[in-house]
Design an enzyme around this catalytic site. Structure first.
Site, short mmCIF file in Angstrom:
data_model
loop_
_atom_site.label_atom_id
_atom_site.label_comp_id
_atom_site.label_asym_id
_atom_site.label_seq_id
_atom_site.Cartn_x
_atom_site.Cartn_y
_atom_site.Cartn_z
N GLU A 142 -10.47 -8.58 -20.15
CA GLU A 142 -11.86 -8.68 -20.62
C GLU A 142 -12.88 -8.31 -19.53
O GLU A 142 -13.63 -9.17 -19.04
CB GLU A 142 -12.15 -10.08 -21.17
CG GLU A 142 -11.43 -10.38 -22.46
CD GLU A 142 -11.94 -11.64 -23.15
OE1 GLU A 142 -12.57 -12.48 -22.50
OE2 GLU A 142 -11.70 -11.78 -24.37
N GLU A 313 -6.01 -10.80 -28.73
CA GLU A 313 -6.08 -12.27 -28.77
C GLU A 313 -6.72 -12.67 -30.11
O GLU A 313 -7.86 -12.31 -30.38
CB GLU A 313 -6.95 -12.81 -27.63
CG GLU A 313 -6.41 -12.49 -26.25
CD GLU A 313 -7.29 -13.04 -25.13
OE1 GLU A 313 -8.19 -13.87 -25.40
OE2 GLU A 313 -7.08 -12.63 -23.97
#
Ligand code: GAL
Length: 661
Positions: A142, A313
């Site tokens: 991320e 995710e």
């Protein structure tokens, strides 16, 4: 369509590992992501590498025929590394170095950290790059999470000056571009230029925009270092990165050109609570998430890497990081998974295998509870596996690449421009894109969210909710298509250098729209106007423009009679911030004129088409009776009675419509 999970073996006793792997396989999981935060356990001290434990993890997962996604651990540089290279830390806008003790504390511009990131990537690639269980790499984790794209360190300052020199060549060109004659801001040398922080009042918007562009390029070049190593040392494996939701800190279209797969992290309930949805929406969708929050990102990330994308995710239960963290309603984990497959995901991977009882994320659910008993999310993941088995390999082969009828243009630079100079406190460009997108989904249309560089030839309609950057190439391209075009407010209102275009907004889009914006007003909350539109009144707020136009038709007028929505040929220009219902009516009309067949759907129902497959997804709390009207449609999963938070999948004939019956 495969299921996966994120797993942190280093956080559990080794005697759990074999059972964990067996239970993953039994649940139907095929992909396991590991390693992305494990640097301090791989290299506890400089140069002392502990591979044994990770070798055993590889062997255990491999024995269960699980495919591994290995993360490079560069989002979490360990303490010894920070102590050795203190200059690698990112600095906040007050010039303070970021502290150690969470993650993402590095500066993308630090040469020392770039070297260290390359070194650990190389070591991992050498060790595992050819391992038979290794299926993909995830670079870092991320990029930009926790507000970490922008850093104001000395390394960033030096790199920014270099970047400016390359862009402008002469300081005169920079002064001209930034308009530095204003307030005596002229520079004599690139070495005089600092990052745009610490100024008394707002820094020059062109300076800020360039800092944002520079910072975006730094993320891209940081990522590229890892990609080049991995391509070289571990050929044949997919390389991906996990992007985020509603995050625009760097240009994802550009970064993803270096990847094989775009993936993203989908937390629908957290996003519903933490972003711009209003109070009523936050309550209505508290346990399901707004149906279009995941869908928007699925359609956005599908537009990168040639259509190859994953959910890396997936929210499995309550998370820990939103303002409020409700548990998902029963059925949601399954529904979110099916929604991702419906939009074309290759893999949906849950975060995380088991809830961890310590440290920052101890309140974040997993597929298992901390006591190793399967949790609701795990049960629903297992249900998806059963669904997939029931469908059989033939049905799955039918989940094809698919072009939607409608393109929605999403331009990162336009979002930056709007964020830098919103002009009204609540002019939120991201929200505007989302509202237009959501309206398209509420009328049953499938959407590709695409970059301005895309090929538009096969679309019936192109929607540009905030194409603020005056992009002449895009204007020319749109002109040569036959698509119906819908422009939102502020289109073409800033040049590349952040100037108002000489012909006034919408700049190059004037030729298409026939519009000239002569004045804009932003308005505080509570002030709304009615726009009369096709015999009904729709509400506008926040923003309105005075326009001159040589349009063919004034489609909508403000209550004072001034034009609000105008049409010229196949182009529509919307000169206001429309509330959701307004967008829906504008897009209903435009899409009909584009030859499409829109229908207003009941609240919480969404239809997604992929080739011959029609997915019907029910996000509401009530059962819905809904199915295709063609005779040769047959149901692959579920039935015409779609339960609350349920899904049905139909195989259609070539040309079919879906109706409420
Ligand atoms: C993501 C992140 C994960 C974990 C998760 C919690 O942003 O990639 O490491 O923190 O959120 O929801």
């Amino acid at each position: 369509m495969k299921l996966g999970v994120c797993y942190y073996p280093e956080q559990w006793p080794e005697q759990f590992w074999a059972q964990d792997a067996r239970e993953m396989r039994e649940l139907g999981l095929r992909m396991v992501r590991i390693g992305e935060f494990a640097w301090s356990r791989i290299e506890p001290e400089p140069g002392r590498l502990e591979w044994d434990w990770l070798d055993r993890v590889f062997a255990i997962l491999h024995a269960e025929k699980l495919h591994i996604v290995l993360g490079t651990p560069t989002a979490t540089p360990p303490k010894w590394l920070v102590d050795r290279y203190p200059d690698m830390l990112a600095h906040d806008e007050h010039g303070r170095p970021r502290g150690f003790g969470s993650r993402r504390h590095y500066c993308f511009s630090s040469p020392a950290y770039r070297e260290q990131a390359a070194r650990i990537t190389e070591l991992l690639a050498q060790r595992y790059g050819q391992h038979p269980a290794l299926s993909a790499w995830q670079t870092d984790n991320e990029y930009g999470c926790h507000g970490t794209v922008l850093s104001y360190s000395q390394a960033a300052r030096t790199a920014f000056r270099r970047w400016l020199r390359l862009r402008y060549v002469t300081i005169q060109a920079l002064n001209e571009a930034w308009g530095n004659v204003f307030w005596s801001q002229d520079y004599n040398d690139f070495e005089q230029i600092d990052p745009p922080v610490g100024t008394v009042t707002e820094a020059n918007p062109a300076h800020r925009l360039d800092y944002q562009r520079f910072a975006s390029d730094e993320v891209i070049s940081f990522n590229r270092i890892q990609v080049e190593i991995l391509r070289n040392k571990s050929p044949g494996r997919d390389i991906l990165h996990n992007f985020m939701g509603f995050f625009t800190g760097f240009d994802h279209h550009r970064l993803s050109k270096d990847l094989d797969v775009a993936s993203w992290d989908s937390y629908p309930l957290g996003a519903t609570q933490n972003f711009f949805l209003n109070e009523k929406e936050k309550q209505l969708w508290a346990e399901t998430g707004h149906p279009d929050v995941p869908a928007f990102h699925h359609d956005l990330y599908r537009g990168m890497c040639g259509g190859r994308w994953w959910v890396m995710e997936q929210q499995p239960g309550p998370v820990n990081w939103a303002h409020w963290n409700p548990a998902p309603a029963e059925g949601m984990v399954r529904l979110w998974t099916w929604q991702a497959f419906a939009h074309g995901a290759e893999v949906v991977s849950y975060f995380r295998w088991r809830q961890v009882p310590f440290a920052q994320e101890q309140m974040h659910a997993g597929l298992q509870r901390p006591d190793r008993i399967v949790d609701q999310g795990g049960l629903e993941a297992g249900q998806v596996d059963e669904d997939l088995r029931g469908l059989g390999p033939h049905a799955l082969a039918e989940n094809p690449k698919h072009h939607a009828d409608v393109a929605l243009v999403f331009d990162y630079q336009s979002i930056w421009m709007s964020d830098i100079q919103p002009q009204g406190a609540d002019f939120n460009a991201m929200e505007l894109c989302f509202r237009a997108y959501s309206a398209l989904r509420q009328i049953g249309l499938n959407v590709d969210v695409v970059s301005p560089e895309s090929d538009f030839t096969h679309y019936s309609m192109v929607v540009l909710p905030v194409q603020m950057r005056n992009d002449e190439a895009l204007a020319a391209k749109l002109q040569s298509t036959g698509a119906r075009l819908v422009f939102g407010p502020r289109s073409g209102s800033k040049s590349e250098d952040f100037h108002i275009p000489s012909q006034l907004p919408p700049g190059a889009f004037n030729v298409l729209t026939g519009v000239r914006v002569t004045r804009v007003s932003s308005w505080p909350p509570g002030i709304t106007w009615a726009i009369s539109l096709g015999g009904r009144l729709v509400a506008a707020s926040r923003w309105r423009e005075d326009i001159e136009c040589d349009a063919d038709d004034v489609v909508g007028r403000f209550q004072d009679g001034k034009p609000a929505i105008v049409e010229k040929g196949r182009c529509l220009y919307v000169a206001a911030w429309l509330e959701s219902e307004g967008w829906m009516h504008v897009l209903l009309d435009a899409s009909r004129k584009a030859g499409l067949d829109p229908h207003v759907l009941p609240e919480g129902l969404r239809l997604t088409r992929r080739g011959p497959l029609q997915y019907i997804l029910n996000f509401s709390n009530s059962p819905m009776t809904y199915g295709p009207s063609t005779e040769n449609a047959h149901c692959l999963l579920g039935s015409r009675e779609v339960p609350p938070r349920g899904v049905s999948i139909w195989s259609l004939g070539q040309k079919a419509s879906t109706t409420n019956n």
